[in-house]
Motif scaffolding. Structure first.
Motif, PDB file in Angstrom:
ATOM      1  N   PHE A 265      38.800   0.338  25.712  1.00 44.31           N
ATOM      2  CA  PHE A 265      38.919   0.111  27.143  1.00 44.31           C
ATOM      3  C   PHE A 265      37.779   0.831  27.862  1.00 44.31           C
ATOM      4  CE2 PHE A 265      43.009   0.564  25.069  1.00 44.31           C
ATOM      5  CZ  PHE A 265      43.659  -0.623  25.372  1.00 44.31           C
ATOM      6  N   GLY A 266      37.346   0.276  28.982  1.00 42.56           N
ATOM      7  CA  GLY A 266      36.317   0.906  29.806  1.00 42.56           C
ATOM      8  C   GLY A 266      35.006   0.168  29.754  1.00 42.56           C
ATOM      9  N   GLY A 267      34.460  -0.192  30.938  1.00 46.20           N
ATOM     10  CA  GLY A 267      33.186  -0.874  31.000  1.00 46.20           C
ATOM     11  C   GLY A 267      33.210  -2.180  30.236  1.00 46.20           C
ATOM     12  N   ASP A 268      32.143  -2.433  29.506  1.00 45.37           N
ATOM     13  CA  ASP A 268      32.068  -3.672  28.726  1.00 45.37           C
ATOM     14  C   ASP A 268      33.071  -3.694  27.575  1.00 45.37           C
ATOM     15  OD1 ASP A 268      30.088  -4.806  30.290  1.00 45.37           O
ATOM     16  OD2 ASP A 268      28.469  -3.869  29.134  1.00 45.37           O
ATOM     17  N   PRO A 304      35.782  -5.414  10.939  1.00 46.37           N
ATOM     18  CA  PRO A 304      34.506  -5.387  11.661  1.00 46.37           C
ATOM     19  C   PRO A 304      34.473  -4.223  12.652  1.00 46.37           C
ATOM     20  CG  PRO A 304      35.478  -7.582  11.671  1.00 46.37           C
ATOM     21  CD  PRO A 304      36.534  -6.649  11.162  1.00 46.37           C
ATOM     22  N   THR A 305      33.259  -3.730  12.945  1.00 43.77           N
ATOM     23  CA  THR A 305      33.130  -2.636  13.906  1.00 43.77           C
ATOM     24  C   THR A 305      33.674  -3.074  15.260  1.00 43.77           C
ATOM     25  OG1 THR A 305      30.870  -3.332  14.354  1.00 43.77           O
ATOM     26  CG2 THR A 305      31.183  -1.624  12.717  1.00 43.77           C
ATOM     27  N   LEU A 306      34.331  -2.163  15.959  1.00 38.52           N
ATOM     28  CA  LEU A 306      35.124  -2.533  17.125  1.00 38.52           C
ATOM     29  C   LEU A 306      34.290  -2.871  18.354  1.00 38.52           C
ATOM     30  CD1 LEU A 306      38.077  -2.842  18.017  1.00 38.52           C
ATOM     31  CD2 LEU A 306      37.983  -0.473  18.827  1.00 38.52           C
ATOM     32  N   ILE A 307      33.353  -1.980  18.766  1.00 40.02           N
ATOM     33  CA  ILE A 307      32.661  -2.190  20.036  1.00 40.02           C
ATOM     34  C   ILE A 307      31.201  -2.588  19.883  1.00 40.02           C
ATOM     35  CG2 ILE A 307      34.190  -0.525  21.148  1.00 40.02           C
ATOM     36  CD1 ILE A 307      31.826   1.414  21.233  1.00 40.02           C
ATOM     37  N   THR A 308      30.708  -2.629  18.635  1.00 44.32           N
ATOM     38  CA  THR A 308      29.306  -2.990  18.451  1.00 44.32           C
ATOM     39  C   THR A 308      29.016  -4.382  18.998  1.00 44.32           C
ATOM     40  OG1 THR A 308      29.123  -1.587  16.504  1.00 44.32           O
ATOM     41  CG2 THR A 308      27.479  -3.315  16.756  1.00 44.32           C
ATOM     42  N   GLY A 309      29.952  -5.301  18.828  1.00 42.90           N
ATOM     43  CA  GLY A 309      29.725  -6.670  19.279  1.00 42.90           C
ATOM     44  C   GLY A 309      30.129  -6.924  20.718  1.00 42.90           C
ATOM     45  N   ALA A 310      30.437  -5.848  21.462  1.00 42.67           N
ATOM     46  CA  ALA A 310      30.878  -6.040  22.845  1.00 42.67           C
ATOM     47  C   ALA A 310      29.756  -6.541  23.739  1.00 42.67           C
ATOM     48  CB  ALA A 310      31.454  -4.732  23.392  1.00 42.67           C
ATOM     49  N   GLY A 311      28.510  -6.204  23.400  1.00 40.79           N
ATOM     50  CA  GLY A 311      27.374  -6.651  24.202  1.00 40.79           C
ATOM     51  C   GLY A 311      27.190  -5.808  25.447  1.00 40.79           C
ATOM     52  N   GLY A 312      26.278  -6.249  26.311  1.00 46.04           N
ATOM     53  CA  GLY A 312      26.002  -5.538  27.548  1.00 46.04           C
ATOM     54  C   GLY A 312      25.524  -4.126  27.291  1.00 46.04           C
ATOM     55  N   LEU A 606      34.272   8.135  24.489  1.00 47.63           N
ATOM     56  CA  LEU A 606      32.808   8.075  24.500  1.00 47.63           C
ATOM     57  C   LEU A 606      32.299   8.317  25.918  1.00 47.63           C
ATOM     58  CD1 LEU A 606      32.182   4.877  22.300  1.00 47.63           C
ATOM     59  CD2 LEU A 606      32.494   7.253  21.561  1.00 47.63           C
ATOM     60  N   LEU A 607      31.483   9.342  26.081  1.00 45.29           N
ATOM     61  CA  LEU A 607      30.852   9.643  27.362  1.00 45.29           C
ATOM     62  C   LEU A 607      29.356   9.346  27.254  1.00 45.29           C
ATOM     63  CD1 LEU A 607      33.087  12.077  26.598  1.00 45.29           C
ATOM     64  CD2 LEU A 607      32.539  12.753  28.930  1.00 45.29           C
ATOM     65  N   ASN A 608      28.795   8.736  28.264  1.00 43.14           N
ATOM     66  CA  ASN A 608      27.390   8.312  28.231  1.00 43.14           C
ATOM     67  C   ASN A 608      27.117   7.406  27.026  1.00 43.14           C
ATOM     68  OD1 ASN A 608      27.182  10.134  30.365  1.00 43.14           O
ATOM     69  ND2 ASN A 608      26.250  11.732  29.097  1.00 43.14           N
ATOM     70  N   ASP A 616      29.639   3.137  31.767  1.00 46.86           N
ATOM     71  CA  ASP A 616      31.017   3.589  31.916  1.00 46.86           C
ATOM     72  C   ASP A 616      31.527   4.221  30.628  1.00 46.86           C
ATOM     73  OD1 ASP A 616      31.145   2.584  34.519  1.00 46.86           O
ATOM     74  OD2 ASP A 616      31.761   0.598  33.809  1.00 46.86           O
ATOM     75  N   ASP A 617      32.415   5.215  30.801  1.00 45.19           N
ATOM     76  CA  ASP A 617      33.055   5.820  29.629  1.00 45.19           C
ATOM     77  C   ASP A 617      33.908   4.776  28.913  1.00 45.19           C
ATOM     78  OD1 ASP A 617      31.894   8.108  30.504  1.00 45.19           O
ATOM     79  OD2 ASP A 617      33.750   9.156  31.013  1.00 45.19           O
ATOM     80  N   VAL A 618      34.073   4.989  27.625  1.00 47.93           N
ATOM     81  CA  VAL A 618      34.875   4.084  26.798  1.00 47.93           C
ATOM     82  C   VAL A 618      35.939   4.897  26.080  1.00 47.93           C
ATOM     83  CG1 VAL A 618      34.869   2.528  24.814  1.00 47.93           C
ATOM     84  CG2 VAL A 618      32.992   2.433  26.475  1.00 47.93           C
TER      85      VAL A 618
END
Length: 629
Positions: A265-268, A304-312, A606-608, A616-618
């Motif tokens: 959750f958070g940002g992209d 599969p890796t969770l946020i690598t494919g989120a893009g942006g 995740l910060l920065n 945005d933080d995740v």
């Protein structure tokens, strides 16, 4: 007199009376026979450091363990523990009947003595004669009291016939199992006394009352003797079944299965959907000598890796990756193939044939978080160890672990993922490689100094992951995944050959058995041949609480800066990029349901992300269930 003598000889020839004499020598033989040989178990979360891979603990068993082992289990069956912890236990048909753990070398001697006998050589092995002087009064045995059920029988054997000896510490140990050696020594002593008494007429000659007492004992234990025979028959049947159905006399199968729910959750990361991951590992652990180990690991998974494919803003980052992620499609592969053996008392050699990484054999000085990508420790790759241990792609090679003196360990290793490629510029020594040299000192407080030299020239075969998939896209020199988010998107990092020198300092302090502090700092100086130079930093600290709540549980908090590109000096002067530290904090609590199942809820912050304070933080959440067998 001849009549009495013939009567006594007929009694001696009676099998029933023979067994009765055995019961007089050891009152605990029936109970000991009933129990099966206990399985040796090693907990990585107790006294043994879970990150250690070259320690050896040997427990010398008494000779009675030899007879029990050989009658219950195949003589050459090794018992090996889960290799994902770095520890292996095997019981082999060795002269010492020892239990060997592949880890730091320590020896604990069992206090059980050998047989009470004067024989000095049995099967080529020296047997020390450490029995005490002949007992002449039952009061000399400090663990025998008048309230014991066999006190009178023992007193008669000691004081009237003088054919029972004790242990050097003046004990009889009547509740311990009778060994074949002790039976032979005791029986021989009593027969010698009987022979002496039969050789002449004395006031101490065996009386009819003695024979009647023996007969009463036999009748009293008639039921127990019958039960003993049934139990022996049962054990023989069970052993025959095990021999017919055993998997292997040299190989032990160990497995791990992970089920996990996860979301971000958070940002992209809001676009990330809830997922269900799985991964399976089957380890075939084979020992040929009792001190070596051949590990063949099969792996399959869909994680599969969770946020690598989120893009942006998250495109290309490797932050927040789980320990188990990577495989997809549940395709079965040979994940690890390696052979480990000792070279003398102070050196352990490893030959690694497939998908090797430095943390497979080096001490990462991060106990309770290090789990070698397993499902029983930290939940993220970053919390497992200093990321520099993953520099260099999976490969083949060799490693040495050397312990020259107490509390000092040296790790040396070399791996290459082009080792099997015979083409020019490839091969074991002319292609990609990563080499490590490390010095670790200490026990409760440990400190390690690490240097890793790496070279990579075929990055086009996959996305570049310089630091093993733990840092930002820029830290892995893979900015193309960022699109137009940086002015570096036009720089062809992926085709550049990279030479790197990485330095790490790792520490661990065990404050109490249930509180452990860990931390590290890592620096990588990378030369992008034809492009310029780059500097990558990371650091972290954590606290572990083993056995929190109950034995086998584990809680941990770990935080720091994931690998971040902090400096870049390109030949064309282009260096416009964000270099904010990409901070990461994770917390988890592993609850041990039983010896084979654990449930671990965890959260990652995740910060920065992607090393930019503008992002945005995740927050990532997971619920991991681990099955081991």
């Amino acid at each position: 007199m001849n009549r009495s003598k013939n009567l006594w000889l007929s009694v001696l020839k009676s099998p029933t009376l023979f067994v009765g004499a055995t019961l007089l020598i050891s009152s605990s033989a029936v109970a000991a026979t009933e129990e099966a040989l206990p399985e040796e178990t090693i907990s990585q979360e107790s006294a043994v450091n879970p990150t250690t891979t070259v320690e050896t603990l040997t427990v010398e068993a008494a000779p009675d363990l030899t007879s029990i082992t050989q009658s219950v289990l195949p003589s050459d069956l090794p018992l090996v523990a889960d290799a994902s912890t770095g520890h292996t236990v095997d019981i082999s048909n060795s002269a010492s009947d020892s239990v060997t753990i592949f880890g730091d070398e320590e020896t604990a001697q069992d206090d059980l003595m050998g047989p009470v006998t004067g024989v000095s050589q049995l099967n080529g092995n020296t047997v020390e004669d450490d029995s005490m002087e002949q007992v002449t009064n039952v009061s000399q045995l400090r663990d025998v009291s008048p309230g014991d059920w066999a006190y009178e029988a023992l007193r008669s054997l000691v004081e009237r016939y003088g054919c029972i000896a004790g242990y050097p510490n003046a004990t009889f140990r009547g509740n311990r199992a009778l060994t074949r050696y002790e039976f032979a020594a005791g029986l021989n002593s009593c027969l010698n006394q009987i022979e002496r008494l039969l050789g002449g007429v004395t006031g101490d000659f065996i009386t009819r009352e003695d024979l009647e007492s023996l007969q009463r004992l036999i009748q009293e234990f008639e039921t127990e003797l019958a039960t003993l025979g049934a139990r022996v028959d049962n054990l023989e049947g069970r052993v025959a079944f095990l021999e017919d159905h055993q998997f292997s006399t040299t190989t032990k199968l160990k497995g791990e299965v992970i089920f996990a729910l996860a979301d971000a959750f958070g940002g992209d990361a809001d676009d990330v959907q809830t997922v269900f991951h799985n991964r399976t590992r089957l380890n075939f652990l084979t020992s040929f000598t009792g001190k070596d180990m051949l590990q063949t690991r099969l792996q399959a998974g869909d994680a599969p890796t969770l946020i690598t494919g989120a893009g942006g803003e998250l495109a290309g980052t490797q932050e927040g990756r789980f320990t188990y992620d990577g495989p997809s499609g549940n395709d079965v592969i040979i994940d690890i193939l390696r052979y480990r053996f000792p070279l003398g008392d102070k050196v352990t050699v490893q030959l690694l044939a497939n998908r090797a990484l430095h943390h497979y054999y080096a001490d990462t000085v991060n106990p309770f978080f290090e789990g070698r990508a397993g499902g029983s420790n930290a939940i993220t790759r970053f919390a497992e160890r200093n990321p520099i241990y993953r520099i260099g792609p999976f490969g083949a090679g060799a490693a040495l672990a050397i312990k020259p003196i107490k509390d000092v360990r040296i790790d040396l290793g070399y791996i290459s993922n082009t080792a099997s490629n015979p083409q020019e510029g490839q091969g074991l020594f002319n292609g990609n490689f990563s080499a490590i040299a490390q010095l670790v000192y200490g026990s409760d407080f440990k400190v390690g100094f690490t240097y890793i030299r790496g070279y990579e020239d075929n990055a086009n075969t996959r996305p570049r992951l310089i630091l093993g998939g733990t840092g930002t896209a820029l830290a892995n020199l893979n900015p193309a995944a960022l699109g137009n988010a940086t002015s570096l998107d036009s720089v062809d990092f992926n085709s550049a050959k990279v030479e790197s020198n990485s330095f790490g300092v790792q520490t661990s302090l065990r404050l109490t058995p249930n509180i452990v502090l860990n931390g590290w700092a890592g620096y990588t100086d990378a030369e992008l041949i034809g492009l310029g130079d780059a500097e990558i930093w990371n650091f972290a600290a954590g606290i572990a609480f083993p056995d929190l709540g109950k034995k086998g549980n584990l809680a941990g908090i770990f935080g720091g800066a994931a690998p971040t590109l902090r400096g870049l000096d390109l030949d064309d002067g282009n260096s416009n990029f964000d270099n904010d530290f990409a901070y990461q904090v994770s917390a988890f609590y592993k609850y041990k349901v039983n010896n084979n199942i654990s449930v671990t809820p965890g959260v990652v912050w995740l910060l920065n992300p992607n090393q930019s304070s503008d992002n945005d933080d995740v927050v990532i959440g997971t619920l991991r269930t681990t099955f081991t067998f």
